[in-house]
Structure formats: structure tokens, C-alpha cells
Write a protein that holds these residues in place. Structure first.
Motif, PDB file in Angstrom:
ATOM      1  N   LYS A 187       0.839  -1.206   0.000  1.00 39.13           N
ATOM      2  CA  LYS A 187       0.000   0.000   0.000  1.00 39.13           C
ATOM      3  C   LYS A 187       0.873   1.256   0.000  1.00 39.13           C
ATOM      4  CE  LYS A 187      -2.244   1.383   3.717  1.00 39.13           C
ATOM      5  NZ  LYS A 187      -3.218   1.486   4.837  1.00 39.13           N
ATOM      6  N   GLU A 188       1.930   1.238   0.817  1.00 34.65           N
ATOM      7  CA  GLU A 188       2.791   2.410   0.936  1.00 34.65           C
ATOM      8  C   GLU A 188       3.616   2.641  -0.325  1.00 34.65           C
ATOM      9  OE1 GLU A 188       5.058   1.730   4.474  1.00 34.65           O
ATOM     10  OE2 GLU A 188       3.331   2.078   5.812  1.00 34.65           O
ATOM     11  N   ILE A 189       4.208   1.563  -0.881  1.00 30.66           N
ATOM     12  CA  ILE A 189       5.081   1.747  -2.045  1.00 30.66           C
ATOM     13  C   ILE A 189       4.296   2.184  -3.275  1.00 30.66           C
ATOM     14  CG2 ILE A 189       5.047  -0.600  -3.015  1.00 30.66           C
ATOM     15  CD1 ILE A 189       8.155  -0.277  -3.262  1.00 30.66           C
ATOM     16  N   ALA A 190       3.008   1.818  -3.341  1.00 30.74           N
ATOM     17  CA  ALA A 190       2.185   2.206  -4.491  1.00 30.74           C
ATOM     18  C   ALA A 190       1.352   3.457  -4.194  1.00 30.74           C
ATOM     19  CB  ALA A 190       1.259   1.053  -4.878  1.00 30.74           C
ATOM     20  N   SER A 191       1.560   4.044  -2.992  1.00 27.21           N
ATOM     21  CA  SER A 191       0.816   5.243  -2.569  1.00 27.21           C
ATOM     22  C   SER A 191      -0.691   5.054  -2.701  1.00 27.21           C
ATOM     23  CB  SER A 191       1.257   6.463  -3.402  1.00 27.21           C
ATOM     24  OG  SER A 191       2.630   6.690  -3.252  1.00 27.21           O
ATOM     25  N   LEU A 192      -1.171   3.927  -2.152  1.00 26.99           N
ATOM     26  CA  LEU A 192      -2.595   3.626  -2.217  1.00 26.99           C
ATOM     27  C   LEU A 192      -3.261   3.915  -0.876  1.00 26.99           C
ATOM     28  CD1 LEU A 192      -2.392   0.183  -4.071  1.00 26.99           C
ATOM     29  CD2 LEU A 192      -3.194   2.359  -5.032  1.00 26.99           C
ATOM     30  N   PRO A 193      -4.497   4.419  -0.893  1.00 24.00           N
ATOM     31  CA  PRO A 193      -5.200   4.670   0.369  1.00 24.00           C
ATOM     32  C   PRO A 193      -5.598   3.376   1.077  1.00 24.00           C
ATOM     33  CG  PRO A 193      -6.636   5.114  -1.501  1.00 24.00           C
ATOM     34  CD  PRO A 193      -5.275   4.851  -2.061  1.00 24.00           C
ATOM     35  N   SER A 194      -5.799   2.294   0.292  1.00 20.38           N
ATOM     36  CA  SER A 194      -6.210   1.029   0.925  1.00 20.38           C
ATOM     37  C   SER A 194      -5.970  -0.158   0.000  1.00 20.38           C
ATOM     38  CB  SER A 194      -7.697   1.070   1.310  1.00 20.38           C
ATOM     39  OG  SER A 194      -8.489   1.123   0.135  1.00 20.38           O
ATOM     40  N   ILE A 195      -5.707  -1.318   0.623  1.00 20.88           N
ATOM     41  CA  ILE A 195      -5.706  -2.618  -0.046  1.00 20.88           C
ATOM     42  C   ILE A 195      -6.405  -3.569   0.911  1.00 20.88           C
ATOM     43  CG2 ILE A 195      -4.349  -4.546  -0.937  1.00 20.88           C
ATOM     44  CD1 ILE A 195      -2.092  -2.651  -1.585  1.00 20.88           C
ATOM     45  N   SER A 196      -7.389  -4.277   0.435  1.00 22.38           N
ATOM     46  CA  SER A 196      -8.154  -5.164   1.307  1.00 22.38           C
ATOM     47  C   SER A 196      -7.309  -6.342   1.787  1.00 22.38           C
ATOM     48  CB  SER A 196      -9.381  -5.695   0.566  1.00 22.38           C
ATOM     49  OG  SER A 196     -10.067  -6.630   1.370  1.00 22.38           O
ATOM     50  N   ASN A 197      -7.473  -6.699   3.057  1.00 27.55           N
ATOM     51  CA  ASN A 197      -6.805  -7.880   3.620  1.00 27.55           C
ATOM     52  C   ASN A 197      -7.529  -9.164   3.227  1.00 27.55           C
ATOM     53  OD1 ASN A 197      -4.477  -7.047   5.155  1.00 27.55           O
ATOM     54  ND2 ASN A 197      -5.880  -6.025   6.561  1.00 27.55           N
ATOM     55  N   ALA A 198      -8.806  -9.052   2.875  1.00 25.53           N
ATOM     56  CA  ALA A 198      -9.603 -10.229   2.508  1.00 25.53           C
ATOM     57  C   ALA A 198      -9.541 -10.431   0.999  1.00 25.53           C
ATOM     58  CB  ALA A 198     -11.048 -10.049   2.962  1.00 25.53           C
ATOM     59  N   VAL A 199      -9.178 -11.645   0.601  1.00 25.27           N
ATOM     60  CA  VAL A 199      -8.967 -11.940  -0.817  1.00 25.27           C
ATOM     61  C   VAL A 199      -9.762 -13.181  -1.215  1.00 25.27           C
ATOM     62  CG1 VAL A 199      -7.250 -12.608  -2.541  1.00 25.27           C
ATOM     63  CG2 VAL A 199      -6.661 -10.922  -0.801  1.00 25.27           C
ATOM     64  N   PRO A 200     -10.664 -13.075  -2.210  1.00 22.85           N
ATOM     65  CA  PRO A 200     -11.373 -14.256  -2.700  1.00 22.85           C
ATOM     66  C   PRO A 200     -10.481 -15.069  -3.651  1.00 22.85           C
ATOM     67  CG  PRO A 200     -12.218 -12.285  -3.760  1.00 22.85           C
ATOM     68  CD  PRO A 200     -11.166 -11.837  -2.808  1.00 22.85           C
ATOM     69  N   VAL A 201     -10.429 -16.371  -3.427  1.00 21.82           N
ATOM     70  CA  VAL A 201      -9.598 -17.271  -4.233  1.00 21.82           C
ATOM     71  C   VAL A 201     -10.502 -18.294  -4.917  1.00 21.82           C
ATOM     72  CG1 VAL A 201      -7.727 -18.978  -4.193  1.00 21.82           C
ATOM     73  CG2 VAL A 201      -7.649 -16.988  -2.656  1.00 21.82           C
ATOM     74  N   SER A 202     -10.304 -18.488  -6.215  1.00 24.46           N
ATOM     75  CA  SER A 202     -11.069 -19.477  -6.977  1.00 24.46           C
ATOM     76  C   SER A 202     -10.101 -20.415  -7.688  1.00 24.46           C
ATOM     77  CB  SER A 202     -11.964 -18.789  -8.015  1.00 24.46           C
ATOM     78  OG  SER A 202     -12.861 -17.894  -7.391  1.00 24.46           O
ATOM     79  N   PHE A 203     -10.602 -21.567  -8.117  1.00 28.88           N
ATOM     80  CA  PHE A 203      -9.706 -22.512  -8.787  1.00 28.88           C
ATOM     81  C   PHE A 203     -10.468 -23.459  -9.707  1.00 28.88           C
ATOM     82  CE2 PHE A 203     -10.947 -24.273  -4.681  1.00 28.88           C
ATOM     83  CZ  PHE A 203     -11.431 -25.528  -5.030  1.00 28.88           C
ATOM     84  N   VAL A 204      -9.742 -23.944 -10.696  1.00 27.44           N
ATOM     85  CA  VAL A 204     -10.150 -25.081 -11.523  1.00 27.44           C
ATOM     86  C   VAL A 204      -8.929 -26.000 -11.548  1.00 27.44           C
ATOM     87  CG1 VAL A 204     -10.839 -25.910 -13.798  1.00 27.44           C
ATOM     88  CG2 VAL A 204     -11.706 -23.712 -12.964  1.00 27.44           C
ATOM     89  N   LEU A 205      -9.085 -27.214 -11.025  1.00 29.93           N
ATOM     90  CA  LEU A 205      -7.973 -28.164 -10.958  1.00 29.93           C
ATOM     91  C   LEU A 205      -8.334 -29.399 -11.771  1.00 29.93           C
ATOM     92  CD1 LEU A 205      -7.278 -27.929  -7.117  1.00 29.93           C
ATOM     93  CD2 LEU A 205      -6.149 -26.661  -8.942  1.00 29.93           C
ATOM     94  N   THR A 206      -7.447 -29.776 -12.666  1.00 29.08           N
ATOM     95  CA  THR A 206      -7.661 -30.949 -13.511  1.00 29.08           C
ATOM     96  C   THR A 206      -6.651 -32.023 -13.127  1.00 29.08           C
ATOM     97  OG1 THR A 206      -8.444 -29.570 -15.333  1.00 29.08           O
ATOM     98  CG2 THR A 206      -7.744 -31.807 -15.869  1.00 29.08           C
ATOM     99  N   PHE A 207      -7.154 -33.217 -12.847  1.00 24.96           N
ATOM    100  CA  PHE A 207      -6.293 -34.326 -12.459  1.00 24.96           C
ATOM    101  C   PHE A 207      -6.396 -35.435 -13.509  1.00 24.96           C
ATOM    102  CE2 PHE A 207      -7.252 -32.145  -8.513  1.00 24.96           C
ATOM    103  CZ  PHE A 207      -6.036 -32.158  -7.830  1.00 24.96           C
ATOM    104  N   ILE A 208      -5.241 -36.009 -13.845  1.00 26.61           N
ATOM    105  CA  ILE A 208      -5.173 -37.098 -14.806  1.00 26.61           C
ATOM    106  C   ILE A 208      -4.808 -38.389 -14.071  1.00 26.61           C
ATOM    107  CG2 ILE A 208      -4.094 -37.956 -16.920  1.00 26.61           C
ATOM    108  CD1 ILE A 208      -5.769 -35.383 -17.278  1.00 26.61           C
ATOM    109  N   ARG A 209      -5.581 -39.414 -14.325  1.00 26.57           N
ATOM    110  CA  ARG A 209      -5.361 -40.686 -13.640  1.00 26.57           C
ATOM    111  C   ARG A 209      -4.113 -41.386 -14.173  1.00 26.57           C
ATOM    112  NH1 ARG A 209     -10.191 -44.937 -12.688  1.00 26.57           N
ATOM    113  NH2 ARG A 209      -9.112 -46.379 -11.310  1.00 26.57           N
ATOM    114  N   GLU A 210      -3.252 -41.796 -13.262  1.00 31.62           N
ATOM    115  CA  GLU A 210      -2.055 -42.521 -13.670  1.00 31.62           C
ATOM    116  C   GLU A 210      -2.400 -43.948 -14.032  1.00 31.62           C
ATOM    117  OE1 GLU A 210       0.838 -42.194 -10.504  1.00 31.62           O
ATOM    118  OE2 GLU A 210       1.832 -40.598 -11.621  1.00 31.62           O
ATOM    119  N   LYS A 211      -1.784 -44.463 -15.093  1.00 31.92           N
ATOM    120  CA  LYS A 211      -2.060 -45.820 -15.524  1.00 31.92           C
ATOM    121  C   LYS A 211      -1.235 -46.818 -14.736  1.00 31.92           C
ATOM    122  CE  LYS A 211      -3.296 -44.405 -20.198  1.00 31.92           C
ATOM    123  NZ  LYS A 211      -3.001 -44.483 -21.619  1.00 31.92           N
TER     124      LYS A 211
END
Length: 194
Positions: free
Chosen positions: A170-194
Motif C-alpha cells: 500500500k505504501e510503495i504504491a501510494s494507495l489509500p487502501s488494499i483489502s486484507n480479505a482476498v477471494p480465491v477461486s480454482f479449476v484443478l484438472t487431475f489425470i489418472r495414472e495408468k
């Protein structure tokens, strides 16, 4: 004759059991992304380029996120995130573990999706916290499994001792605020080993 019948009975029992298999994460078909919010209402999307993981034969799922692969679309911001927030020289990875039973996977029909609430644990910045992860699991084929977040998992910087890094950004970019709460999403693909 009895020996042959016994062997056939044993073989049929063995073949009817769920097949235990290891599933390897396919990095090219997987993504973990997060959204940061600055200046109260300016949202920006970021993701990680390098993921590793597997679902073991006992159902333990583990995904390792290479934090140095963070991709915000701006090189200087990537560097600041790595150095000030994640401190990747000391803590190179975030690790999420959960359990998806082989029984659940085996009973899932082909091309079908099923909702499951995974009880997981996130390790980040040398701290561990339990997390609930609402997901869709889709058996794309006998050898391909997709695990997708139903809604974002909210990660709070304070829970992992990252608030000082947020303050530095926040300080280095001279921003008034950055939220501490962050939403995280994902798509994970798994391949079955033979």
C-alpha cells in the motif's frame, strides 16, 4: 475343481472392488486465481502459473502453489508481491490439503458432477489454517477429473501474518487502501495414472 472355483470367486471379488489410483494434477489445465481490491472498489484479478499436486490412493489431495509464479499482468507488481507479500525467498510455496475419498470418485458417473464440501488445510507463510472448500467434482472421463470451486474461498491476510506485506504494498504504491480479505477461486484438472 474347488481350487479353480475359489480362484474365480477371489478374482471376481477383486475386480468388483473400487480401483485405487493416483491422480496427477495437470498444470496446463489448472488455475488458481485471486482478486485484490484497492482504493475501496478497484478490483484486479491475478493467478499463479505453476501448480503441482496429486490425489493419492488413500484419497488425500495435495496442491502446491509456487508463489513465485504469481502473475498479475504487471512485472513490477509481480516482483513486489513476491518480495513484500509472499517473501518467496523464505516461503516459496503455499500448500492446500484435503480429502476426496476414492469411493466418492469411483461412484461418480462419467460426465457427471457432484457437489462436495471439502475440509481442507492451507499452509501459507509458515502458518496453517483449516478451510472449508465448496467444490464441484466432475468425472470428465475414466482418466480425467476436474475439481472446481463453487464460490470463492475468502483468505484473510491477517490469518497468515501477511498484513505487514499488504501495508508495504500500500505504501510503495501510494494507495489509500488494499483489502486484507482476498477471494480465491480454482479449476484443478487431475489425470489418472495408468
Amino acid at each position: 475343481m474347488k481350487t479353480l472355483i475359489s480362484f474365480i470367486s477371489f478374482l471376481s471379488l477383486f475386480l468388483s472392488l473400487p480401483t485405487l489410483a493416483t491422480w496427477q494434477l495437470d498444470n496446463e489445465q489448472s488455475i488458481v486465481s485471486f482478486v485484490s481490491v484497492k482504493k475501496a472498489d478497484v478490483a484486479e484479478s491475478h493467478h499463479f502459473d505453476l501448480l503441482e499436486g496429486m490425489i493419492q490412493t488413500n484419497g488425500t489431495a495435495k496442491v502446491k502453489i509456487a508463489l513465485a509464479s504469481v502473475n498479475s499482468g504487471i512485472e513490477i507488481r509481480n516482483t513486489r508481491l513476491k518480495e513484500m507479500l509472499f517473501k518467496t525467498d523464505v516461503f516459496p510455496s503455499a500448500i492446500i490439503t484435503a480429502n476426496i475419498s476414492n469411493k466418492f470418485i469411483d461412484e461418480l458417473a462419467l460426465s457427471a458432477s457432484s457437489e462436495i464440501m471439502l475440509q481442507g488445510r492451507l499452509e501459507l507463510n509458515d502458518k496453517k489454517k483449516s478451510v472449508q472448500i465448496p467444490t464441484w467434482v466432475t468425472k470428465v472421463s475414466e482418466t480425467k477429473l476436474m475439481v472446481t470451486s463453487i464460490k470463492p474461498v475468502i483468505i484473510n491476510a491477517k490469518d497468515f501474518g501477511l498484513e505487514e506485506g499488504v501495508q508495504q504494498l500500500k505504501e510503495i504504491a501510494s494507495l489509500p487502501s488494499i483489502s486484507n480479505a482476498v477471494p480465491v477461486s480454482f479449476v484443478l484438472t487431475f489425470i489418472r495414472e495408468k
